[in-house]
Motif scaffolding. Structure first.
Motif, PDB file in Angstrom:
ATOM      1  N   ALA A  21     -21.608 134.451  34.535  1.00 60.14           N
ATOM      2  CA  ALA A  21     -22.373 133.249  34.858  1.00 60.14           C
ATOM      3  C   ALA A  21     -21.466 132.111  35.295  1.00 60.14           C
ATOM      4  N   LEU A  22     -20.348 131.917  34.608  1.00 57.75           N
ATOM      5  CA  LEU A  22     -19.446 130.827  34.977  1.00 57.75           C
ATOM      6  C   LEU A  22     -18.799 131.099  36.330  1.00 57.75           C
ATOM      7  N   VAL A  23     -18.373 132.329  36.542  1.00 60.72           N
ATOM      8  CA  VAL A  23     -17.765 132.671  37.829  1.00 60.72           C
ATOM      9  C   VAL A  23     -18.761 132.465  38.965  1.00 60.72           C
ATOM     10  N   ALA A  24     -20.005 132.892  38.772  1.00 59.47           N
ATOM     11  CA  ALA A  24     -21.027 132.708  39.803  1.00 59.47           C
ATOM     12  C   ALA A  24     -21.258 131.225  40.089  1.00 59.47           C
ATOM     13  N   ALA A  25     -21.274 130.412  39.023  1.00 60.36           N
ATOM     14  CA  ALA A  25     -21.499 128.973  39.207  1.00 60.36           C
ATOM     15  C   ALA A  25     -20.339 128.327  39.955  1.00 60.36           C
ATOM     16  N   LEU A  26     -19.122 128.730  39.651  1.00 58.59           N
ATOM     17  CA  LEU A  26     -17.955 128.192  40.364  1.00 58.59           C
ATOM     18  C   LEU A  26     -18.014 128.567  41.844  1.00 58.59           C
ATOM     19  N   ARG A  27     -18.350 129.807  42.105  1.00 61.62           N
ATOM     20  CA  ARG A  27     -18.437 130.246  43.498  1.00 61.62           C
ATOM     21  C   ARG A  27     -19.564 129.539  44.231  1.00 61.62           C
ATOM     22  N   GLN A  28     -20.682 129.364  43.565  1.00 61.29           N
ATOM     23  CA  GLN A  28     -21.812 128.691  44.199  1.00 61.29           C
ATOM     24  C   GLN A  28     -21.470 127.245  44.534  1.00 61.29           C
ATOM     25  N   ALA A  29     -20.572 126.651  43.752  1.00 60.10           N
ATOM     26  CA  ALA A  29     -20.139 125.279  44.007  1.00 60.10           C
ATOM     27  C   ALA A  29     -19.082 125.201  45.105  1.00 60.10           C
ATOM     28  N   GLY A  30     -18.714 126.348  45.670  1.00 60.00           N
ATOM     29  CA  GLY A  30     -17.793 126.349  46.805  1.00 60.00           C
ATOM     30  C   GLY A  30     -16.348 126.663  46.469  1.00 60.00           C
ATOM     31  N   HIS A  31     -16.075 127.058  45.229  1.00 62.73           N
ATOM     32  CA  HIS A  31     -14.702 127.362  44.832  1.00 62.73           C
ATOM     33  C   HIS A  31     -14.446 128.866  44.957  1.00 62.73           C
ATOM     34  N   GLU A  32     -13.206 129.210  45.213  1.00 61.43           N
ATOM     35  CA  GLU A  32     -12.821 130.614  45.286  1.00 61.43           C
ATOM     36  C   GLU A  32     -12.350 131.060  43.910  1.00 61.43           C
ATOM     37  N   VAL A  33     -12.889 132.179  43.449  1.00 65.25           N
ATOM     38  CA  VAL A  33     -12.509 132.710  42.137  1.00 65.25           C
ATOM     39  C   VAL A  33     -12.120 134.165  42.308  1.00 65.25           C
ATOM     40  N   ARG A  34     -10.961 134.516  41.772  1.00 65.35           N
ATOM     41  CA  ARG A  34     -10.536 135.922  41.766  1.00 65.35           C
ATOM     42  C   ARG A  34     -10.433 136.377  40.325  1.00 65.35           C
ATOM     43  N   LEU A  35     -11.170 137.440  39.993  1.00 61.13           N
ATOM     44  CA  LEU A  35     -11.167 137.993  38.635  1.00 61.13           C
ATOM     45  C   LEU A  35     -10.049 139.004  38.481  1.00 61.13           C
TER      46      LEU A  35
END
Length: 376
Positions: A21-35
């Motif tokens: 959920a947090l990763v999805a929210a960060l991505r939806q806000a326009g940030h790039e996230v790599r797990l």
């Protein structure tokens, strides 16, 4: 912003819900996230566990298993370093796990901001409940990670006290509670209000949750109205609860859904008249409480500091003294007899979610604001 998210989660449980959920929210806000985490996580099923890890724990003596956990930091570090070289992150975000040092070491080596999300004081928790063969090593590894973090993000103020006691300055501690995905809980439906009224519980069912007391209470309840229990979840306590319900003659009023997919949970909660958190560990930020609040359900929960951080007795929930015999059932009985009170508490709980932005999107904004503030 480019965020490298480091974790050691093996199964799709509450931990996985928080991570996804947090990763999805960060991505939806326009940030790039790599797990970056165990390869088994991507293939894990809901409620599943890595069979290899489970087998290793069964075969190894406890001290050897703990050393193996610590040794896992080496290949995890190599994976994380490789990802950092490819991705070029602005920061490393890590979900804390005991004996897991990779993110702390790499962040220090690369000079990157390092945020550590803490959901439990695991050295204390495992020592108390699961047992630790090497408690000194466990406490050292915990302090090593927490003290090297740019920011430590405990999920409750109670847990923040544990972090501060480990030597982390208060200025580097920022409490960010769990949350919900508001889109999963659109304007809540009215509670069913039928006969029987439905008491509901969501989560992995363990003995300490106190659902046996709920089953006994249903059997002893004189009504009206009649009461039933719906448990949305699975767990080791289920067989005993089903046997108890049969013994007390209320098996027809105690129902388990088994493992429920995340997308199905809001629909189940919509069928609750009264949402239960019969017990909670003293430092947790229970996901189910936020789900109950977002769904606009009347909540009964223990009166303890970590829950008072999000619930107010008589305004957004009825809180009972967990040490007082009969207190849980006094609260349930009060709500069962008063549909207006159920509606008022549920509406206020939903409003609290909106007013305080107790959502994953809100948490993503808080995380980024901390990173941007530290960068300045």
């Amino acid at each position: 912003m480019k965020i490298l998210y480091s974790h050691r989660i093996q199964s799709r449980d509450g931990q996985g819900v928080h991570l996804d959920a947090l990763v999805a929210a960060l991505r939806q806000a326009g940030h790039e996230v790599r797990l970056v985490g165990p390869p088994s996580y991507e293939a894990a099923s809901l409620g599943g566990e890595s069979r290899g890890i489970a087998r290793l724990r069964r075969l190894l003596p406890r001290w050897a298993a703990e050393l193996a956990e610590l040794a896992y930091s080496v290949p995890a570090y190599l994976r994380l370093r490789r990802a950092a070289r490819e991705f070029g992150p602005d920061a490393i975000y890590e979900r804390y796990n005991l004996f897991f040092l990779s993110g702390a070491v790499l962040a220090r080596r690369l000079g990157l901001p390092f945020l550590v999300e803490v959901n439990a004081p695991l050295a204390e928790e495992r020592g108390r409940f699961g047992g630790l063969a090497l408690p000194g090593l466990a406490r050292w590894s915990e302090r090593f990670v927490w003290r090297r973090a740019t920011r430590v993000l405990p999920v409750t103020e109670v847990l923040a006290g544990h972090v501060a006691a480990a030597g982390v300055p208060r200025a580097r501690i920022a409490v960010i509670p769990n949350g919900i995905e508001l889109e999963e809980f659109p304007d809540p439906l009215p509670a069913p209000g039928g006969d029987p009224l439905v008491l509901g519980f969501v989560g992995f069912v363990r003995d300490w949750h106190g659902l046996d007391g709920v089953v006994r209470g249903i059997a002893a309840w004189q009504g009206p109205p009649a009461l039933s229990l719906l448990v949305v979840g699975e767990g080791p306590a289920r067989p005993g609860l089903e046997a108890l319900a049969r013994e007390l003659g209320v098996a027809d009023r105690v129902r388990f859904t088994g493992l429920a997919q995340r997308e199905d949970v809001p629909g189940h909660v919509a069928g609750f008249d009264i949402a239960l958190q019969p017990a909670a560990v003293p430092y947790a930020s229970p996901l189910k409480v936020f789900e109950y609040m977002a769904a606009g359900r009347a909540i009964v929960a223990p009166d303890q500091p970590n829950l008072r951080e999000v619930l107010a007795d008589g305004r957004t929930a009825l809180l009972f003294d967990p040490a007082a015999p009969g207190a849980l059932w006094a609260a349930i009985g009060r709500l069962a007899a008063d549909a207006g009170l159920r509606a008022r508490l549920g509406a206020a709980a939903r409003a609290e979610v909106l007013a305080r932005d107790l959502t994953w999107a809100g948490n993503a904004r808080r995380v980024v604001a901390l990173l941007e503030g530290d960068a300045r």
